[in-house]
Enzyme design. Structure first.
Site, PDB file in Angstrom:
ATOM      1  CG  ASP A 299      -1.794   1.209   1.330  1.00 35.16           C
ATOM      2  OD1 ASP A 299      -2.621   1.379   0.418  1.00 35.16           O
ATOM      3  OD2 ASP A 299      -1.666   2.008   2.284  1.00 35.16           O
ATOM      4  CD  GLU A 341      -2.368   2.019  -3.579  1.00 35.74           C
ATOM      5  OE1 GLU A 341      -3.162   2.837  -4.069  1.00 35.74           O
ATOM      6  OE2 GLU A 341      -1.637   2.311  -2.618  1.00 35.74           O
TER       7      GLU A 341
HETATM    8  C1  OTU Z   1      -4.031   3.787  -0.526  1.00 37.58           C
HETATM    9  O1  OTU Z   1      -4.329   4.759  -1.496  1.00 37.58           O
HETATM   10  C2  OTU Z   1      -5.315   3.049  -0.221  1.00 37.58           C
HETATM   11  O2  OTU Z   1      -5.781   2.418  -1.376  1.00 37.58           O
HETATM   12  C3  OTU Z   1      -6.305   4.016   0.360  1.00 37.58           C
HETATM   13  O3  OTU Z   1      -7.553   3.409   0.583  1.00 37.58           O
HETATM   14  C4  OTU Z   1      -5.727   4.556   1.644  1.00 37.58           C
HETATM   15  O4  OTU Z   1      -6.560   5.590   2.110  1.00 37.58           O
HETATM   16  C5  OTU Z   1      -4.316   5.105   1.476  1.00 37.58           C
HETATM   17  O5  OTU Z   1      -3.474   4.278   0.675  1.00 37.58           O
HETATM   18  C6  OTU Z   1      -3.622   5.235   2.821  1.00 37.58           C
HETATM   19  O6  OTU Z   1      -3.317   3.978   3.361  1.00 37.58           O
HETATM   20  O7  OTU Z   1      -3.683   8.152  -2.134  1.00 37.58           O
HETATM   21  O8  OTU Z   1      -6.248   8.252  -2.600  1.00 37.58           O
HETATM   22  O9  OTU Z   1       0.187   6.187  -5.037  1.00 37.58           O
HETATM   23  O10 OTU Z   1      -2.340   7.054  -4.288  1.00 37.58           O
HETATM   24  O11 OTU Z   1      -1.520   4.785  -1.740  1.00 37.58           O
HETATM   25  C7  OTU Z   1      -5.709   7.021  -2.253  1.00 37.58           C
HETATM   26  C8  OTU Z   1      -0.507   5.504  -4.078  1.00 37.58           C
HETATM   27  C9  OTU Z   1      -4.232   7.105  -2.042  1.00 37.58           C
HETATM   28  C10 OTU Z   1      -1.576   6.365  -3.382  1.00 37.58           C
HETATM   29  C11 OTU Z   1      -2.387   5.456  -2.570  1.00 37.58           C
HETATM   30  C12 OTU Z   1      -3.470   5.890  -1.688  1.00 37.58           C
END
Ligand code: OTU
Length: 664
Positions: A299, A341
């Site tokens: 993540d 991700e």
């Molecule tokens: C991720 O997303 C998860 O998918 C989210 O649900 C979380 O809120 C977040 O991490 C924190 O744990 O910015 O708008 O480049 O874009 O990690 C979602 C990666 C996010 C980020 C992504 C993030």
């Protein structure tokens, strides 16, 4: 030996690395292996030797100047050896098996499903009773949304972990997770679980120890006594949640310090400049692997390294961190795949699949965010010009790695369309992005969508929330009781999924899309979720709707049958393997996307009509790419493509796969 030079092979180490390896074996590995059976010892030592350079070089590059370099390296190796020793025999067998089937997640039968444990089934044990649903759809990969013990709500849907060693009590226990993983393995389904490695909850033991005054624990996080450094960083940082969590630092009175918090104030960013953090996270990840997890979703991986004057995303050191973790897994749990991700620009994204000196040493899978964005962009504009241009300029996934292709996920859609790409096809990037926000919020004339803007900022910039079905017009059509509009919405959903299933990579179905679940109306009623409208597209599974999937004529039956047909056609098409070459081409019709895939004498050509009207493509277009317009086998939505004279006619939102080559 030729010309007096030693043959190059993977075990050739540079002398300094060889010395470090031998020292490690002597000091840390051999003593820990006492009592292990000979074959197990030998196997571990072989894997260690094979991957030592891969682990050591980035660790040295990151931490060579750190006072704790030596002890943390030794601790990391100790953790790897211990994890190997603790790995159940069944998983060791899986490690061996996947050595000869490293493409298991690239194969044409691979199909993923994404669900929240509570919203899909209630609990982990209850989920074991729902596997038939996945089996019927042809699922071979299940991503369960965060399930480790989180802070009490709000916890960002579990992305604020308080204990990596425990399952969220409402969902079950670690024993339940292990039992589920074993059931899934028997059913031929790989399990993917999130590792939230950029931040912990402030309730995590590390953060709590820091709050209690432990200086070593404080050094796990990035904290500052005053605003000097935070202000300097803020000059080039962007806000991920500008409307609900502005700024990237949080004042913590108990500490008397500012804490780096990229996401919400209670999600404290870990400091990977401290080798103890990498070592501790490696331990967390290896422990999860030993529960039977097959894929780890990394993540927010772009955020792991911070550098003044930058966006603090995609820094080169992030790739050293990932390579080092990967090498630890190659030694102790080689069956496990990593999924990045990284919702970042295409050129930055490919690096997570291993580029340059990291090639073959990072993640196996990465979300193809651009494809997802471009699908929705084309659906709104009815034109594929921008999509064709942007996809054609995207680097391919390196050999042995693949994309994760998807239509919707639990997050918002961020309209990541580059200004240069828009300009190249005569569009204004900012205007187009604004159009998409308005279109999917249902505030553009003629829009069929019923989504909502997410995190709209003062300048009016926003992302988009909403389920695939609501964004594709199903909610609006049902509300109006317009059967023709319902039919178009179903076709739109199958069109987007049809491209995601055929583009190349592992396709994911987001829970509920197979039944056309609409936006959750009551999402804001839960005070812990109010303010975060991503909860509108995280509905609870509707098992009554699921039961209707076998009632002919229902929306559920049409969507379900459509997806099952796509999955079936994928399985029977050798050129759907992720390793097949993919090429997107202009069809001569701005509404029709064209792409072909080829692999070892097999080919498939995909045509997709993004308009609500019939569209024509000249029959010589497939021929130009080496495909006969007729005679090839049509594998999907077959009623929807006709040859009229020397033109192929595609019905509204039609999707066609023309298969050629030896029978699979
Ligand atoms: C991720 O997303 C998860 O998918 C989210 O649900 C979380 O809120 C977040 O991490 C924190 O744990 O910015 O708008 O480049 O874009 O990690 C979602 C990666 C996010 C980020 C992504 C993030």
């Amino acid at each position: 030996m030729l010309s007096g030079r030693p043959m190059q092979n993977v075990l050739v180490m540079r002398p300094a690395v060889r010395r470090a390896f031998e020292r490690a074996v002597r000091q840390d590995v051999e003593p820990a292996l006492d009592g292990r059976p000979g074959p197990e010892r030998d196997a571990l030592l072989t894997r260690l030797e094979r991957s030592f350079t891969e682990l050591y070089e980035p660790f040295l590059a990151l931490y060579g100047g750190h006072p704790r370099f030596e002890p943390e390296l030794r601790a990391l190796l100790g953790a790897v050896v211990a994890a190997d020793g603790a790995r159940p025999a069944q998983l060791h067998r899986l490690d061996h098996e996947r050595e000869i089937t490293p493409d298991w997640h690239e194969r044409e039968h691979a199909l993923g499903y994404v669900a929240y444990v509570d919203r899909f089934a209630g609990t982990l044990p209850a989920l074991r009773e729902r596997l038939a649903h996945l089996h019927d759809l042809g699922v071979s990969y299940l991503h369960l949304m965060p399930l480790l013990r989180a802070r009490p709500e709000p916890n960002d849907g579990g992305y604020a972990v308080a204990d990596y060693g425990a399952v969220e009590p409402a969902l079950g226990t670690m024993d339940d997770l292990r039992a589920l993983a074993a059931d899934l393995r028997t059913a031929g389904i790989a399990l993917c679980v999130d590792v939230v490695l950029n931040h912990t909850a402030r309730e995590h033991a590390w953060a709590q120890a820091a709050l209690g005054g432990d200086p070593d624990a404080l050094a796990f996080y990035r904290t500052y006594p005053d605003r000097t450094e935070p202000d300097a960083y803020e000059r080039t940082l962007r806000d991920v949640f500008p409307a609900t969590a502005p700024g990237n630092f949080t004042w913590v009175p108990e500490l008397g310090r500012w804490v780096w918090t990229t996401f919400n104030p209670w999600q404290w960013d870990l400091d990977y400049a401290n080798p103890a953090v990498l070592r501790a996270m490696a331990e967390v990840m290896l422990a999860l692997a030993n529960q039977g997890v097959d894929v780890l979703r990394l993540d927010a991986v772009p955020f792991l390294w911070k550098r003044l004057g930058t966006s603090c995303q995609n820094q080169p050191e992030v790739h050293d961190v990932v390579q080092c973790l990967r090498a630890a897994f190659r030694i102790a749990a080689p069956a496990v795949a990593f999924k990045a991700e990284a919702i970042v620009a295409p050129r930055e994204l490919v690096a997570y699949l291993g580029a340059g000196r990291h090639e073959g040493k990072e993640c196996d899978l990465a979300y193809h965010n651009s494809l997802m964005v471009l699908l929705w962009s084309s659906l709104a504009s009815t034109k594929v010009t921008l999509m064709t241009h942007a996809l054609r300029s995207m680097p391919a996934a390196p050999p042995g790695t693949s994309w994760v292709t998807y239509v919707r996920c639990h997050d918002d859609i961020g309209w990541a369309i580059a200004d240069e790409d828009a300009a190249a096809v005569g569009e204004d990037g900012a205007l187009h992005r604004r159009f998409l926000v308005d279109f999917y919020a249902g505030r553009f004339p003629g829009s069929f969508a019923r989504g909502a803007p997410f995190q709209e900022d003062a300048a009016g910039d926003a992302r988009t929330s909403g389920t695939a079905a609501s964004l594709a017009g199903l909610e609006d059509a049902l509300a109006r009781g317009d059967e023709a509009a319902v039919d178009l919405a179903v076709r739109r959903l199958l069109l987007l999924y049809g491209v995601a299933f055929s583009f190349g990579g592992l396709p994911l179905v987001y829970m509920g899309d197979e039944l056309g679940l609409l936006n959750e109306r009551e999402w804001a009623g839960d005070p812990a979720h109010a303010g975060d409208n991503r909860w509108m597209h995280r509905p609870t599974m509707d098992w009554d709707a699921a039961a209707r999937r076998h009632e002919p004529g229902t929306v559920e039956a049409r969507l379900w049958a459509g997806l099952v047909r796509l999955a079936h056609a994928r399985r029977g098409t050798r050129a759907m393997h992720a390793a097949a070459r993919t090429e997107v081409f202009a069809t001569g019709n701005e509404h029709v996307l064209g792409l072909w895939r080829r692999r070892a004498g097999h080919g498939v050509l995909v045509l997709a009509n993004f308009a609500a009207t019939p569209q024509r493509v000249h029959a010589t277009v497939p021929e130009l790419h080496g495909f006969a317009a007729t005679g090839g086998e049509l594998v999907a939505e077959d009623r929807r493509l006709e040859l009229e004279g020397d033109e192929l006619v595609l019905e509204p939102y039609a999707l066609a796969w023309l298969r050629e080559g030896r029978r699979a």
